[in-house]
Scaffold this active site. Sequence first.
Site, mmCIF file in Angstrom:
data_model
loop_
_atom_site.group_PDB
_atom_site.id
_atom_site.type_symbol
_atom_site.label_atom_id
_atom_site.label_comp_id
_atom_site.label_asym_id
_atom_site.label_seq_id
_atom_site.Cartn_x
_atom_site.Cartn_y
_atom_site.Cartn_z
ATOM 1 C CB SER A 191 -10.121 -2.199 5.647
ATOM 2 O OG SER A 191 -9.813 -2.408 7.016
ATOM 3 C CG HIS A 230 -5.999 -4.882 6.603
ATOM 4 N ND1 HIS A 230 -5.148 -3.890 7.029
ATOM 5 C CD2 HIS A 230 -7.247 -4.370 6.686
ATOM 6 C CE1 HIS A 230 -5.853 -2.814 7.357
ATOM 7 N NE2 HIS A 230 -7.135 -3.084 7.160
#
Length: 263
Positions: free
Chosen positions: A35, A245
């Site tokens: 990711s 993230h």
Amino acid sequence: MCVAAVVAFFGVVVMQAGPASAGSRSWEYVALGDSYAAGVGAPPYDPAGGDCLRSPLNYAHVWAAEHPRVTLTDVTCSGAATDDVEAEQLSALSRRTKLVTLTIGGNDDSGFSRTLNACLGGTDAQCEAATQAGADYATNVLAGDLEALYTEVKQLAPRARVVVLNYPQLIDQGTGSCGAITPSSYRRGLIAGQIAALDAAISTATSQARVKLVDVRPDFVGHEACSADPWILGTNVASQTEWFHPNPAGHAAYGAALEAAIG
């Protein structure tokens, strides 16, 4: 709040950069990884990629946009572990490939998803156990698995430059709010220790396999999640899949680090 489904930390349809300029000869760039490579945290995501959550703002696209002769094949996928790259992504490589980038390792052996579940929703003892298990796995198993993967990439793309980008420290070690859930300073230190072990494993593997490492950690100093100027997302209830993230500024920093490293 249920934290068990908070993070599928690190998620094959092809995305390409713009076509080569007229009269020029294009060359092939293949982006692999999880990711952090796919661009989770920088929506909107390419619908063709489904659950892989590939963003046109990921570092592969940021870099390729500055190099019009490049044809980018992006097979990154949120949730991918080392075995997934081997099974599902390496088929994109060939003798025509001239550049390969890769960020992987954070999902192996349940990786950081397990750690965040323990450290955000469990006890101190559970956070201690999860981070220690993650660090031990990185040191004793992951470093060897990564070296083998990098070596296989080199064999499948023998003419390519192979570039590995690692992970930044995720959480500021101060006391600033992270959003819906804010871990204590003690737990932040435990998380930082696991990330340090993960990056050490990546460093060891890149050295052994003789591939280039781009260390993004210095770029994110002062921009961790929960800091005053975060480039990494905190615990926003509305976007749990994106917790910890990079945001668009963070993915741009990855792209800039790649550009600085290889031109």
